[in-house]
Design a protein around this motif. Structure first.
Motif, mmCIF file in Angstrom:
data_model
loop_
_atom_site.group_PDB
_atom_site.id
_atom_site.type_symbol
_atom_site.label_atom_id
_atom_site.label_comp_id
_atom_site.label_asym_id
_atom_site.label_seq_id
_atom_site.Cartn_x
_atom_site.Cartn_y
_atom_site.Cartn_z
ATOM 1 N N LEU A 131 -1.559 -21.459 -37.442
ATOM 2 C CA LEU A 131 -1.670 -22.471 -38.493
ATOM 3 C C LEU A 131 -0.327 -23.133 -38.757
ATOM 4 O O LEU A 131 -0.231 -24.363 -38.860
ATOM 5 C CB LEU A 131 -2.200 -21.825 -39.773
ATOM 6 C CG LEU A 131 -2.167 -22.680 -41.047
ATOM 7 C CD1 LEU A 131 -3.075 -23.888 -40.909
ATOM 8 C CD2 LEU A 131 -2.561 -21.841 -42.262
ATOM 9 N N LEU A 132 0.717 -22.342 -38.851
ATOM 10 C CA LEU A 132 2.041 -22.862 -39.167
ATOM 11 C C LEU A 132 2.552 -23.782 -38.063
ATOM 12 O O LEU A 132 3.018 -24.903 -38.333
ATOM 13 C CB LEU A 132 2.998 -21.695 -39.391
ATOM 14 C CG LEU A 132 4.467 -22.014 -39.671
ATOM 15 C CD1 LEU A 132 4.613 -23.020 -40.796
ATOM 16 C CD2 LEU A 132 5.219 -20.728 -39.998
ATOM 17 N N TYR A 133 2.463 -23.348 -36.816
ATOM 18 C CA TYR A 133 2.952 -24.188 -35.718
ATOM 19 C C TYR A 133 2.097 -25.445 -35.559
ATOM 20 O O TYR A 133 2.615 -26.528 -35.268
ATOM 21 C CB TYR A 133 2.993 -23.393 -34.415
ATOM 22 C CG TYR A 133 4.228 -22.536 -34.292
ATOM 23 C CD1 TYR A 133 5.435 -23.083 -33.867
ATOM 24 C CD2 TYR A 133 4.198 -21.185 -34.632
ATOM 25 C CE1 TYR A 133 6.581 -22.302 -33.764
ATOM 26 C CE2 TYR A 133 5.335 -20.398 -34.537
ATOM 27 C CZ TYR A 133 6.521 -20.964 -34.107
ATOM 28 O OH TYR A 133 7.658 -20.194 -34.021
ATOM 29 N N GLU A 154 1.158 -26.603 -28.639
ATOM 30 C CA GLU A 154 0.868 -25.702 -27.520
ATOM 31 C C GLU A 154 1.256 -24.264 -27.859
ATOM 32 O O GLU A 154 0.610 -23.318 -27.395
ATOM 33 C CB GLU A 154 1.571 -26.199 -26.259
ATOM 34 C CG GLU A 154 0.918 -27.465 -25.707
ATOM 35 C CD GLU A 154 1.532 -27.945 -24.410
ATOM 36 O OE1 GLU A 154 2.729 -27.665 -24.183
ATOM 37 O OE2 GLU A 154 0.821 -28.610 -23.634
ATOM 38 N N THR A 155 2.295 -24.097 -28.679
ATOM 39 C CA THR A 155 2.632 -22.754 -29.164
ATOM 40 C C THR A 155 1.487 -22.203 -30.007
ATOM 41 O O THR A 155 1.109 -21.031 -29.878
ATOM 42 C CB THR A 155 3.930 -22.788 -29.992
ATOM 43 O OG1 THR A 155 5.007 -23.205 -29.158
ATOM 44 C CG2 THR A 155 4.253 -21.413 -30.569
ATOM 45 N N ALA A 156 0.923 -23.043 -30.871
ATOM 46 C CA ALA A 156 -0.221 -22.618 -31.692
ATOM 47 C C ALA A 156 -1.384 -22.174 -30.809
ATOM 48 O O ALA A 156 -2.041 -21.161 -31.089
ATOM 49 C CB ALA A 156 -0.653 -23.756 -32.610
ATOM 50 N N ASP A 160 -3.221 -18.516 -30.569
ATOM 51 C CA ASP A 160 -4.663 -18.353 -30.797
ATOM 52 C C ASP A 160 -5.416 -19.424 -30.011
ATOM 53 O O ASP A 160 -5.604 -20.544 -30.493
ATOM 54 C CB ASP A 160 -4.985 -18.470 -32.292
ATOM 55 C CG ASP A 160 -6.467 -18.246 -32.579
ATOM 56 O OD1 ASP A 160 -7.233 -18.001 -31.624
ATOM 57 O OD2 ASP A 160 -6.860 -18.316 -33.759
ATOM 58 N N PRO A 161 -5.843 -19.103 -28.795
ATOM 59 C CA PRO A 161 -6.527 -20.097 -27.954
ATOM 60 C C PRO A 161 -7.843 -20.608 -28.539
ATOM 61 O O PRO A 161 -8.366 -21.627 -28.073
ATOM 62 C CB PRO A 161 -6.778 -19.340 -26.646
ATOM 63 C CG PRO A 161 -5.790 -18.225 -26.647
ATOM 64 C CD PRO A 161 -5.630 -17.834 -28.086
ATOM 65 N N ARG A 168 -7.554 -30.068 -31.233
ATOM 66 C CA ARG A 168 -7.760 -31.429 -31.736
ATOM 67 C C ARG A 168 -6.438 -32.190 -31.791
ATOM 68 O O ARG A 168 -6.340 -33.342 -31.354
ATOM 69 C CB ARG A 168 -8.392 -31.377 -33.125
ATOM 70 C CG ARG A 168 -8.698 -32.754 -33.716
ATOM 71 C CD ARG A 168 -8.899 -32.688 -35.224
ATOM 72 N NE ARG A 168 -9.843 -31.652 -35.598
ATOM 73 C CZ ARG A 168 -9.632 -30.767 -36.568
ATOM 74 N NH1 ARG A 168 -8.490 -30.773 -37.249
ATOM 75 N NH2 ARG A 168 -10.545 -29.868 -36.871
ATOM 76 N N ASN A 169 -5.408 -31.528 -32.315
ATOM 77 C CA ASN A 169 -4.113 -32.194 -32.444
ATOM 78 C C ASN A 169 -3.427 -32.377 -31.100
ATOM 79 O O ASN A 169 -2.679 -33.341 -30.902
ATOM 80 C CB ASN A 169 -3.221 -31.410 -33.404
ATOM 81 C CG ASN A 169 -3.665 -31.562 -34.842
ATOM 82 O OD1 ASN A 169 -4.327 -32.534 -35.197
ATOM 83 N ND2 ASN A 169 -3.319 -30.599 -35.677
ATOM 84 N N LYS A 170 -3.680 -31.462 -30.167
ATOM 85 C CA LYS A 170 -3.147 -31.672 -28.819
ATOM 86 C C LYS A 170 -3.746 -32.939 -28.224
ATOM 87 O O LYS A 170 -3.037 -33.757 -27.626
ATOM 88 C CB LYS A 170 -3.447 -30.467 -27.924
ATOM 89 C CG LYS A 170 -2.876 -30.634 -26.514
ATOM 90 C CD LYS A 170 -3.071 -29.392 -25.654
ATOM 91 C CE LYS A 170 -2.456 -29.604 -24.267
ATOM 92 N NZ LYS A 170 -2.582 -28.401 -23.406
#
Length: 247
Positions: A131-133, A154-156, A160-161, A168-170
């Motif tokens: 959530l934070l990333y 991508e770290t997020a 958690d894949p 969505r944000n990617k």
């Protein structure tokens, strides 16, 4: 929760200056999504003279949460800042501070808060937060820091894949920089995880339109409206698409 509220009311009736009872009542009301009543209870807890003052920390956080739920972002931020002054070591507070600053359009301040949250979690050896990333990446999109945004998002996803908002944000950041085929791959992953995300179906429609894949664009936009018939961006896009096809 109804029984809990009754117990808190009884305690307050016996002794009105009982700080913990007022705070707990506010917390219970917030849990029940009765935010206006929760706000009143948390305000009462804050008004009481409690020593040491650090005990007011939870009441300020309770008040901030109720105000945020009521979309009263400025007073929510004021209350949260009061909590942070008492205890500046909770990374969750800086995450929420970042959300509130984002809601107020203060993107650089939001980024600073989220950076602080990341820093605290590392210092305290807490596990990384998808959530934070993801939130930090979303703020960086607003600041047009697209490479940093993609790195955080991508770290997020690595953390958690199955975290749909990150996919969505990617898709959003890839679409923004013109990497449309890759954006579609990310949006496909998002809709696989959450088939009812009308925002993603709308975004897919936008990308298909830009790629002149009009039939697929129409299918995506119709899917968005099947989920949320009054979603204006999808309505407008579908109308524009059909005009384009007719001409």
């Amino acid at each position: 929760m109804a029984e809990a509220r009754g117990a808190f009311n009884n305690a307050i009736a016996l002794r009105e200056d009982l700080y913990l009872a007022w705070f707990a009542k506010g917390f219970a009301l917030g849990f029940d999504e009765k935010y206006t009543l929760a706000l009143e209870a948390c305000d009462k807890a804050i008004e009481l003279q409690v020593n040491p003052s650090r005990y007011k920390y939870d009441a300020y956080r309770c008040k901030a949460g109720a105000l945020q739920a009521l979309q009263r972002f400025e007073p929510a931020l004021d209350s949260l800042n009061a909590a942070i002054e008492i205890n500046p070591n909770n990374s969750a507070d800086f995450l929420i501070q970042g959300e509130l600053l984002y809601a107020l359009g203060q993107y650089r301040g939001s980024l600073e808060s989220l950076n602080k949250a990341v820093e605290l979690r590392k210092i305290q050896n807490l596990s990384d937060s998808a959530l934070l990333y993801n939130n930090r990446g979303f703020v960086q999109i607003e600041l047009r820091q697209y490479e940093l945004a993609l790195e955080d998002i991508e770290t997020a996803i690595r953390i958690d894949p199955s975290y749909t908002p990150a996919w969505r944000n990617k898709g959003l950041v890839l679409e923004t920089v013109g990497r449309n085929e890759e954006a579609l791959d990310a949006y496909d992953q998002a809709t696989e995880l959450d088939p009812n995300d009308y925002n993603v179906w709308t975004n897919k429609g936008f990308v298909f339109y830009k790629l002149e894949r009009y039939e697929e664009a129409e299918i995506s936009l119709e899917k968005a409206l099947e989920i949320k018939p009054d979603y204006q961006p999808a309505i407008n896009s579908l109308e524009a698409l059909r005009l384009k096809i007719q001409n």
